[in-house]
Write a protein that holds these residues in place. Structure first.
Motif, PDB file in Angstrom:
ATOM      1  N   ILE A 335       0.821  -1.215   0.000  1.00  0.00           N
ATOM      2  CA  ILE A 335       0.000   0.000   0.000  1.00  0.00           C
ATOM      3  C   ILE A 335       0.852   1.262   0.000  1.00  0.00           C
ATOM      4  O   ILE A 335       0.487   2.253  -0.628  1.00  0.00           O
ATOM      5  N   ASN A 365      -6.278   9.973   0.251  1.00  0.00           N
ATOM      6  CA  ASN A 365      -6.557   8.864   1.175  1.00  0.00           C
ATOM      7  C   ASN A 365      -5.263   8.221   1.641  1.00  0.00           C
ATOM      8  O   ASN A 365      -4.426   7.834   0.819  1.00  0.00           O
ATOM      9  N   LEU A 366      -5.103   8.110   2.930  1.00  0.00           N
ATOM     10  CA  LEU A 366      -3.958   7.373   3.479  1.00  0.00           C
ATOM     11  C   LEU A 366      -4.482   6.122   4.170  1.00  0.00           C
ATOM     12  O   LEU A 366      -5.562   6.130   4.766  1.00  0.00           O
TER      13      LEU A 366
HETATM   14  O1    G Z   1     -14.507   5.781  -5.082  1.00  0.00           O
HETATM   15  P1    G Z   1     -13.894   4.408  -4.950  1.00  0.00           P
HETATM   16  O2    G Z   1     -14.716   3.285  -5.535  1.00  0.00           O
HETATM   17  O3    G Z   1     -12.557   4.489  -5.597  1.00  0.00           O
HETATM   18  O4    G Z   1     -13.554   4.033  -3.489  1.00  0.00           O
HETATM   19  C1    G Z   1     -13.358   2.725  -3.013  1.00  0.00           C
HETATM   20  C2    G Z   1     -12.491   2.678  -1.776  1.00  0.00           C
HETATM   21  O5    G Z   1     -11.115   2.804  -2.131  1.00  0.00           O
HETATM   22  C3    G Z   1     -12.784   3.812  -0.812  1.00  0.00           C
HETATM   23  O6    G Z   1     -12.830   3.277   0.510  1.00  0.00           O
HETATM   24  C4    G Z   1     -11.600   4.725  -0.937  1.00  0.00           C
HETATM   25  O7    G Z   1     -11.276   5.333   0.298  1.00  0.00           O
HETATM   26  C5    G Z   1     -10.477   3.790  -1.354  1.00  0.00           C
HETATM   27  N1    G Z   1      -9.510   4.524  -2.134  1.00  0.00           N
HETATM   28  C6    G Z   1      -9.705   5.183  -3.288  1.00  0.00           C
HETATM   29  N2    G Z   1      -8.566   5.769  -3.708  1.00  0.00           N
HETATM   30  C7    G Z   1      -7.619   5.488  -2.773  1.00  0.00           C
HETATM   31  C8    G Z   1      -6.246   5.841  -2.602  1.00  0.00           C
HETATM   32  O8    G Z   1      -5.643   6.544  -3.420  1.00  0.00           O
HETATM   33  N3    G Z   1      -5.582   5.356  -1.510  1.00  0.00           N
HETATM   34  C9    G Z   1      -6.205   4.601  -0.575  1.00  0.00           C
HETATM   35  N4    G Z   1      -5.502   4.179   0.465  1.00  0.00           N
HETATM   36  N5    G Z   1      -7.507   4.267  -0.672  1.00  0.00           N
HETATM   37  C10   G Z   1      -8.219   4.693  -1.771  1.00  0.00           C
END
Ligand code: G
Ligand code: G
Ligand code: MN
Length: 529
Positions: A335, A365-366
């Motif tokens: 990750i 998002n982290l």
């Molecule tokens: O909108 P989406 O279907 O992409 O979101 C699905 C999940 O994936 C959500 O919980 C979102 O927080 C997570 N997510 C989306 N983009 C990222 C990212 O760049 N990093 C991380 N860690 N999580 C992500």
């Protein structure tokens, strides 16, 4: 295994799996058709030789009778009784046209009567092992002009034979070649269709041989009892037709078997490609990109920021959902590499937006691992430099799960906030954090998870939870962002209860950065600093 070589391997395995059964089917078809054509040629040759043998038997039987009875008629070979016997032999022998007495090269009398002056037979061309003389082109004044006869002579007697009789075999294909020959000679006695003298050479002392000479499937046989042999040849075109017939059945079967095998091979290589391996390859091949979902101020409905969401388009065009690969990346320790990549992609995307809209922010998002790693802070500093951004241009979204090891996470969050970057707790209410636990963190925003927003206006048991969350956020002095807002009723409820910001399809779906830029230009003309 890298994905590229795994795919190549799958393709190669698939091709081999496809071609082996097909090649085998074609080989089998070729072998089968050659064998069956040889069998056919041999049966024709054997039938022709059978007729030829029966002819020889009738001739020699007849001649033996004439020799035996000759003394009885005062040694006159052309006596009335001898001619009568000749007639009798002639009538009872299906293959003999006439039988008669020969002196020199002339037939003096025969089953047709006495020939005054004699019928000229001409010289014999062939002599058999048992000293029979063979003439193959005899014309008779009594017969239709241009027809020729075979004359076989033993001692002073000879039989006249119709040329076409031994080869008058009824065959289905008109272009099957047939011929008879005298062993020891390369000339044919009789023939029908194209025949080659060198075929006879292939016998080499054997009684039977079959072969394909490139043009014809040929069978050559010779009699063990009489000086006669036969040839039959089937044109190679029949061979090709047969191969096609066999191939029509066998190749589709081979193809089906091959496809099945190829699928198995593909399935097996797929199994080998675990998600973390695929993610690594996707990073290398740049298959990730970012989309941005707008975040609105609920008082003004103005777009004040956007959440950066990762997308993965695989080489075959299919999309991989983040909720499929983000958890796998978290579990396999990938990750942080993804986060690093996300920061790079965002740094490329957003400078133009910040130039036009200096107060706009991007949500990043982290994951839990990012919040437990000291280098995350350095990466964010790098992002601020690369994107020519101020700390107010970035909002960090940290999932509730990210606060598991509170002591480390608390420090990382503190360091991020020390840069001037705001931090939101994401997916709030879906994890296990308690109020007191949350209190120990210094945070700026709370994101109300879509699952709670969904209950607004319904009489679901959880519908009151959203009010508790709002209460809690207020008491913790956190600003609120509601997620997954789809209806105006939800929007109105949230606004009325003091929620400041919202995200959701009601306002905008996640979109490419170019769309975000043009949408922003329409809504809020550039107001550079
Ligand atoms: O909108 P989406 O279907 O992409 O979101 C699905 C999940 O994936 C959500 O919980 C979102 O927080 C997570 N997510 C989306 N983009 C990222 C990212 O760049 N990093 C991380 N860690 N999580 C992500
Ligand atoms: O990181 P986070 O868990 O907040 O990601 C939000 C997820 O919800 C993303 O998959 C995003 O595409 C999706 N989403 C955002 N707004 C809406 C919405 O209004 N309705 C629905 N059904 N999904 C949404
Ligand atoms: Mn989020």
């Amino acid at each position: 295994m890298p994905k590229a070589s795994a795919t190549t391997l799958a393709v190669i395995t698939g091709l081999i799996a496809l071609s082996i059964p097909i090649l085998a089917a074609l080989k089998l078809a070729q072998y089968q058709s050659l064998e069956s054509e040889k069998e056919r040629a041999l049966s024709y040759a054997t039938e022709v030789m059978g007729r030829s043998e029966r002819t020889a038997l009738q001739i020699f039987d007849g001649i033996e009778k004439l020799v035996r009875t000759r003394g009885d008629s005062g040694d006159d070979p052309c006596s009335e009784t001898q001619i009568a016997l000749m007639r009798e032999i002639d009538l009872s022998s299906s293959y003999i046209q006439a039988i008669g007495y020969v002196s020199g090269e002339r037939m003096l009398c025969s089953s047709m009567g006495v020939h005054p002056g004699g019928l000229a037979l001409g010289p014999a061309e062939q002599v058999t092992r048992s000293n029979a003389l063979v003439r193959t082109n005899v014309r008779l004044p009594t017969a239709v002009p241009d027809t020729t006869f075979i004359v076989i002579q033993r001692g002073s007697y000879a039989a006249i034979i119709h040329k076409s009789l031994p080869i008058d075999v009824s065959t289905q294909e008109k272009d099957v070649s047939l011929a008879t020959f005298t062993p020891g000679y390369r000339e044919f006695r009789t023939s029908r269709g194209l025949v080659k003298q060198e075929w006879i050479d292939r016998l080499q002392g054997r009684n039977e041989v079959t072969f394909f000479d490139g043009e014809y499937v040929v069978a050559v046989v010779q009699s063990t009892r009489f000086a006669t042999g036969a040839v039959a040849a089937v044109p190679g075109v029949y061979l090709n037709t047969r191969v096609r017939e066999f191939a029509m059945i066998l190749v589709p079967l081979g193809l089906l078997a091959g496809i099945a095998l190829a699928f198995v091979a593909r399935y097996l290589t797929k199994l080998q490609q675990s998600l973390p391996t695929l993610i690594k390859a996707a990073l290398r091949k740049n298959e990730f990109f970012m989309v941005y979902q707008p975040l609105v101020d609920l008082q003004t409905r103005e777009w004040v920021g956007a959440e950066a969401l990762i997308r993965w388009r695989r080489a075959d065009g299919t999309m991989m959902r983040p909720d499929q690969f983000i958890p796998a990346a978290e579990e396999s320790g990938m990750i942080q590499r993804i986060t690093q990549h996300v920061l790079q992609l965002a740094a490329q995307d957003v400078p133009q937006i910040f130039r036009q809209h200096p107060d706009f922010h991007i949500g990043i998002n982290l994951s839990s691992a990012d919040l437990h790693a000291g280098e995350t802070v350095a990466l964010l500093q790098q992002l601020l430099r690369d994107a020519s951004a101020g700390p107010h241009n970035i909002l960090i979204e940290a999932t509730e799960r990210g606060f598991m090891n509170a002591d480390i996470a608390r420090e990382v969050v503190r360091d991020i906030r020390a840069l001037g970057i705001d931090v939101a707790i994401d997916d709030f209410g879906t994890g296990y954090s308690s109020l007191s636990y949350l209190e120990s963190f210094e945070l700026d925003y709370l994101k109300i998870d879509k699952s709670f927003v969904d209950t607004i206006g319904t009489d679901a048991a959880t519908s009151r939870v959203v009010l508790h969350i709002i209460q809690m956020a207020k008491s913790l002095n956190l600003k609120m962002i509601a997620e997954g807002v789809e209806t105006e009723a939800q929007e109105q409820f949230l606004r009325e209860h003091g929620v400041q910001f919202a995200q959701g399809w009601l306002f905008g779906k996640p979109m490419p950065v170019a769309d975000l830029a043009s949408e922003l230009a329409k809504r809020r003309p550039a107001k550079p600093a």
